[in-house]
Design a protein around this motif. Structure first.
Motif, PDB file in Angstrom:
ATOM      1  N   SER A 134     -15.178 -11.354  -9.253  1.00 47.24           N
ATOM      2  CA  SER A 134     -16.611 -11.540  -9.482  1.00 47.24           C
ATOM      3  C   SER A 134     -17.146 -12.814  -8.842  1.00 47.24           C
ATOM      4  CB  SER A 134     -16.902 -11.557 -10.981  1.00 47.24           C
ATOM      5  OG  SER A 134     -16.208 -12.612 -11.618  1.00 47.24           O
ATOM      6  N   LYS A 135     -16.263 -13.677  -8.368  1.00 44.61           N
ATOM      7  CA  LYS A 135     -16.672 -14.938  -7.744  1.00 44.61           C
ATOM      8  C   LYS A 135     -17.159 -14.729  -6.313  1.00 44.61           C
ATOM      9  CE  LYS A 135     -14.956 -19.708  -7.285  1.00 44.61           C
ATOM     10  NZ  LYS A 135     -15.757 -20.318  -8.351  1.00 44.61           N
ATOM     11  N   PHE A 136     -16.912 -13.537  -5.745  1.00 45.10           N
ATOM     12  CA  PHE A 136     -17.214 -13.286  -4.335  1.00 45.10           C
ATOM     13  C   PHE A 136     -18.296 -12.216  -4.204  1.00 45.10           C
ATOM     14  CE2 PHE A 136     -12.878 -14.697  -4.811  1.00 45.10           C
ATOM     15  CZ  PHE A 136     -12.753 -15.682  -3.863  1.00 45.10           C
ATOM     16  N   ASP A 199     -18.619  -4.466  -4.235  1.00 44.81           N
ATOM     17  CA  ASP A 199     -19.720  -5.319  -3.785  1.00 44.81           C
ATOM     18  C   ASP A 199     -20.470  -5.780  -5.024  1.00 44.81           C
ATOM     19  OD1 ASP A 199     -22.325  -6.242  -2.844  1.00 44.81           O
ATOM     20  OD2 ASP A 199     -21.728  -5.420  -0.893  1.00 44.81           O
ATOM     21  N   ASN A 200     -20.360  -7.078  -5.356  1.00 43.33           N
ATOM     22  CA  ASN A 200     -21.009  -7.594  -6.558  1.00 43.33           C
ATOM     23  C   ASN A 200     -22.520  -7.676  -6.409  1.00 43.33           C
ATOM     24  OD1 ASN A 200     -18.660  -8.041  -8.195  1.00 43.33           O
ATOM     25  ND2 ASN A 200     -18.144  -9.767  -6.862  1.00 43.33           N
ATOM     26  N   LYS A 201     -23.022  -7.810  -5.196  1.00 40.55           N
ATOM     27  CA  LYS A 201     -24.473  -7.853  -4.974  1.00 40.55           C
ATOM     28  C   LYS A 201     -25.082  -6.469  -5.176  1.00 40.55           C
ATOM     29  CE  LYS A 201     -26.132 -10.169  -1.571  1.00 40.55           C
ATOM     30  NZ  LYS A 201     -26.393 -10.623  -0.189  1.00 40.55           N
ATOM     31  N   LEU A 202     -24.370  -5.437  -4.727  1.00 43.97           N
ATOM     32  CA  LEU A 202     -24.865  -4.069  -4.864  1.00 43.97           C
ATOM     33  C   LEU A 202     -24.433  -3.434  -6.176  1.00 43.97           C
ATOM     34  CD1 LEU A 202     -24.119  -2.735  -1.248  1.00 43.97           C
ATOM     35  CD2 LEU A 202     -26.288  -3.623  -2.136  1.00 43.97           C
ATOM     36  N   ALA A 203     -23.523  -4.102  -6.896  1.00 35.59           N
ATOM     37  CA  ALA A 203     -22.961  -3.546  -8.140  1.00 35.59           C
ATOM     38  C   ALA A 203     -22.323  -2.179  -7.887  1.00 35.59           C
ATOM     39  CB  ALA A 203     -24.031  -3.441  -9.215  1.00 35.59           C
ATOM     40  N   PRO A 374     -18.799  -7.376   4.103  1.00 32.49           N
ATOM     41  CA  PRO A 374     -19.829  -6.444   3.607  1.00 32.49           C
ATOM     42  C   PRO A 374     -19.696  -5.052   4.219  1.00 32.49           C
ATOM     43  CG  PRO A 374     -20.767  -7.968   5.201  1.00 32.49           C
ATOM     44  CD  PRO A 374     -19.361  -8.439   4.951  1.00 32.49           C
ATOM     45  N   LYS A 375     -20.068  -4.062   3.386  1.00 36.42           N
ATOM     46  CA  LYS A 375     -20.128  -2.681   3.820  1.00 36.42           C
ATOM     47  C   LYS A 375     -21.458  -2.096   3.365  1.00 36.42           C
ATOM     48  CE  LYS A 375     -15.116  -1.945   3.734  1.00 36.42           C
ATOM     49  NZ  LYS A 375     -15.007  -1.818   5.199  1.00 36.42           N
TER      50      LYS A 375
END
Length: 830
Positions: A134-136, A199-203, A374-375
């Protein structure tokens, strides 16, 4: 129920090469056992905690000569180990003559104030979102998993028993569990290698399974489904950890200080990182808790190592022991990532120490972490090519390259052992019995047909009297692209045959386009569900219960033909379109009428409804996980929500259809894992536009059986409330014994408390009342006030029985209204 029956009957290691083995009991000066004492190999971080009876067992691949045994309030004891294997040791702890400044209370319950262990725990809470993946922004890693079943507690009596006569060769090599000290025989092994992306930004997360291999049971749908369902993923930092349908309080939970005692026991370097060792154990018995210890870093406050063992008194059935180990590795001197996860479960009919059972063990190894690659979002929306048969047909070289933890000699031997066992007739018979209990079907391999379900053979209702039903389905494998299924039934009261037949075809695997259709001509109970079904193989308790409350004479003859198509372009988002033609009439016309006003009839009244309907549906199940890639898949979790939206259109005149109408329906259901148990919630809404007779209206679901049926109203008779506009809500909470466990004389019974409340509101237009005026069914809707019921129940009676006491809240003036009723259910559950 079926999954638990299967694991208790399947004959099922982690074959140890341990250099040091030790077992024994820890007692105080009076000879009383010391529960939750800390036992360590000297100069190591390898240890365990004594159980409720002060007993311990552990082993190590290393050679150690001394044990360190400690517990708060007692002097630390060093116990020499004269040999590599030392069993039945007795360690006596002496009461400490020196008080410790850090802890106010030295035995039993620990203080919540001025406790350094709790101060550390608060820092873990503050830092938990800054550790791990979760840190990335993005992450990916390799994941290797092996799941194994073993028959445990092997002794000479079992080896010589009639059960294993002719199969004695399986006992040629036995070893001892490093966790429990019991001998065991491995019987099943499943391996999976996959790549995980997130991807933590996209959940978003995605797991691509690249290889799967198991020891001889690849064609058995019941066993493979159980293996996948047995061990779900979990995160020790979560407040609650779910195992076997139960919610356990995590020792790292923010509510842990009210559930556990914490003791700061030690500090040491682990992999060049200074760590604190904290022991924890439950404050009360019978709750869903663990005991164990963990090592936490002194700067990041991330967990380095943790072990969790379910206390023997925990309110869980058929599972004697659960033991978990997790190890984390350090990245860049700050971030701790999960490296290895090991879980052992001991399934048994009894929790007695000498009771035989089956081990279920999962080992998961993580490696090759990569970050911030990123993907696109589309990458996560497209499923991996799971239907590629090559995933299940990998060569040995694939496994040699991708096993993140190699199999030892004896684990490799499981594959050879199962190949040999499958040639033994007695083993085949035992395996087939377990398979039938697990799936409900008798497999006839040479015909590629399953006979069943065996659970649906017998029934009874007032229209048919005693009823027998026999069914069959095609079965070539768990991932069949098409399936045919049907049944034939006979009623000994009406002397009539009934039938049902369906066909399904997976046209496109990528988007899961499925075409299905069939026909059913049978007796049925309308109004047991607000959402009309086009299931041509339907069967319900209302038509098969031997005993009912009152007179269940409101049954219908149903002739249903259906054709449907569905597509799932995005995981868990399904669109469907279908059509159905049904003919409805009363199965007991002298007692129950579906009559309606029909100006075109010579008598002005018709008793039969013929209706063609088209419908469109959207079903969204976020969080649902499945296995298989054929026309029928299995769910492997039950903690997901379901949103359902349906629009139906009745077409008058088409295929001699009688009515024109529109119907909109919506439902939402959600299970909630809470600290005080599990809450089930559901809401349903619907409205019919246009004039329709009783047979096409929405009936508030009653229940005249003695079975507890969720989403029905236990004190309503069938057809007591009829609507064209409705709203219902159901809430049911299972405390899982957390209340009864606080009552001393009830703790040992392991009972579970269930409370529920349900309500319904509805309306019925004057036009629809007039249309159905010839019927002998009272046309009443709960319009002026919301109908409600509430219930209190006791579950886990004798580990198989649940009883609910149901109370009607209002509308007691209705004819034959039932103010109180008792329903129940039985089955095997954890």
């Amino acid at each position: 129920m079926k999954r638990i029956l299967l694991v208790l009957f399947v004959l099922s290691s982690f074959w140890s090469i341990a250099q040091t083995k030790v077992s024994g009991v820890v007692v105080d000066e009076t000879g009383e056992p010391v529960a939750f004492a800390n036992v360590l190999f000297k100069n190591s971080s390898q240890g365990t905690i004594t159980n409720d009876n002060g007993v311990f067992y552990m082993e190590s691949d290393e050679t150690y000569t001394t044990l360190i045994i400690s517990f708060i309030g007692y002097d630390k004891l060093e116990l020499p180990l004269p040999t590599k294997v030392n069993y039945n040791l007795k360690a006596v702890l002496m009461e400490s003559s020196e008080q410790l400044d850090e802890v106010v209370v030295y035995v039993g319950k620990q203080s919540k104030k001025n406790n350094p262990a709790i101060d550390i725990l608060k820092k873990i809470w503050a830092k938990k979102r800054e550790n791990g993946v979760s840190k990335f922004k993005q992450y990916q890693y390799d994941k290797y998993e092996k799941v194994e079943f073993d028959l445990n507690t092997i002794d000479s009596a079992l080896i010589k028993s009639r059960l294993f006569r002719g199969m004695e060769f399986v006992f040629e090599d036995l070893d001892t569990s490093r966790i429990t000290g019991k001998t065991y025989l491995p019987i099943f092994l499943n391996e999976t290698f996959s790549k995980v992306y997130g991807d933590n930004k996209l959940a978003e997360t995605k797991e691509d399974i690249l290889g799967n291999k198991n020891s001889g049971f690849s064609n058995n749908q019941a066993l493979i489904a159980f293996v996948k369902d047995l061990y779900s993923d979990y995160n020790i930092y979560n407040n609650y950890l779910k195992f076997f349908d139960k919610s356990f309080t995590s020792p790292l939970s923010k509510t842990g200080v009210d559930t556990y005692n914490y003791v700061l026991s030690d500090s040491a370097y682990i992999d060049n990182k200074w760590c604190y060792n904290i022991i924890y154990y439950p404050r009360r018995k019978n709750e869903l808790t663990f005991k164990g210890d963990f090592w936490v870093n002194d700067t990041t406050f991330a967990i380095k190592k943790i072990n969790l063992e379910v206390t023997r008194s925990a309110n869980i059935n058929w599972v004697k022991d659960i033991y978990i180990e997790q190890e984390f590795e350090v990245l860049n001197d700050s971030v701790f990532l999960l490296k290895r996860d090991y879980m052992l479960s001991d399934f048994s009919f009894s929790k007695k120490e000498k009771a035989r059972g089956v081990y279920g063990k999962r080992t998961t190894v993580y490696n090759n972490y990569m970050f911030d690659i990123p993907k696109p979002r589309e990458f996560y929306k497209v499923d991996a090519n799971q239907f590629d048969p090559s995933v299940f047909e990998k060569e040995d070289s694939f496994w040699s390259d991708n096993r993140l933890e190699p199999l030892n000699k004896d684990e490799k031997g499981i594959y050879q052992l199962l190949d040999t066992l499958r040639t033994v007739p007695k083993f085949k018979s035992m395996y087939n019995i377990a398979s039938i209990l697990g799936s409900g079907y008798v497999e006839i391999d040479k015909w590629n047909v399953d006979i069943g379900s065996v659970f649906n053979v017998f029934g009874y209702n007032e229209a048919e009297g005693m009823r027998l039903r026999m069914g069959a389905r095609t079965y070539f494998g768990q991932n069949d692209p098409w399936r045919l299924e049907g049944y034939l039934a006979y009623g000994f009261g009406d002397h009539k045959f009934k039938h049902g037949f369906s066909a399904k075809w997976l046209v496109d695997k990528k988007n899961r386009i499925i075409i299905s259709g069939g026909n059913r001509r049978d007796i049925g109970q309308l109004g047991i569900s607000l959402t009309a079904t086009s299931d041509v193989l339907g069967r319900n308790q209302a038509t098969s219960s031997v005993l009912t409350v009152g007179s269940n004479n409101r049954l219908s003859n149903i002739n249903l033909s259906a054709f449907n198509m569905e597509i799932e372009p995005i995981t868990n988002l399904k669109f469907g379109v279908g059509s159905s033609l049904r003919t409805l009439s009363s199965a007991l016309p002298d007692l129950f009428s579906l009559d309606y006003v029909d100006p075109e009839s010579p008598t002005g009244i018709s008793s039969e409804i013929k209706q063609f309907e088209i419908s469109t549906q959207i079903i969204y199940t976020p969080g649902r996980r499945t296995i298989g890639y054929g026309v029928e898949r299995r769910n492997i979790n039950d903690d997901y929500s379901t949103l359902f939206l349906n629009y139906s259109q009745g077409l008058e005149g088409f295929l001699e259809s009688d009515f024109n109408y529109r119907k909109v329906q919506f439902s939402y259901s959600q299970p909630w894992q809470l600290g005080w148990g599990r809450l089930l919630s559901s809401v349903e809404l619907g409205k019919t536009f246009g004039e329709v007779p009783l047979g096409l209206l929405n009936v508030i679901p009653g229940n005249q059986t003695f079975f507890s049926v969720y989403n029905s109203f236990a004190n309503l008779d069938f057809y007591e409330f009829v609507t064209d506009t409705y709203a219902t809500v159901h809430l049911e909470h299972n405390f899982n014994g957390r209340l009864f466990s606080r009552i001393p004389f009830m703790r040992k019974w392991n009972l579970r408390e269930i409370v529920g409340i349900r309500g319904a509101w509805g309306d019925l237009s004057d036009e629809n009342i007039a249309l159905s005026s010839p019927t002998n069914v009272p046309l009443i809707a709960p319009t002026n006030k919301i109908y409600y019921e509430y219930s209190v129940g006791v579950g886990n009676i004798f580990r198989i029985l649940r009883i609910d006491f149901n109370f009607r809240g209002n509308y007691l003036e209705n004819p034959d209204a039932r103010a109180f009723g008792v329903t129940g259910s039985f089955g095997f559950s954890f």
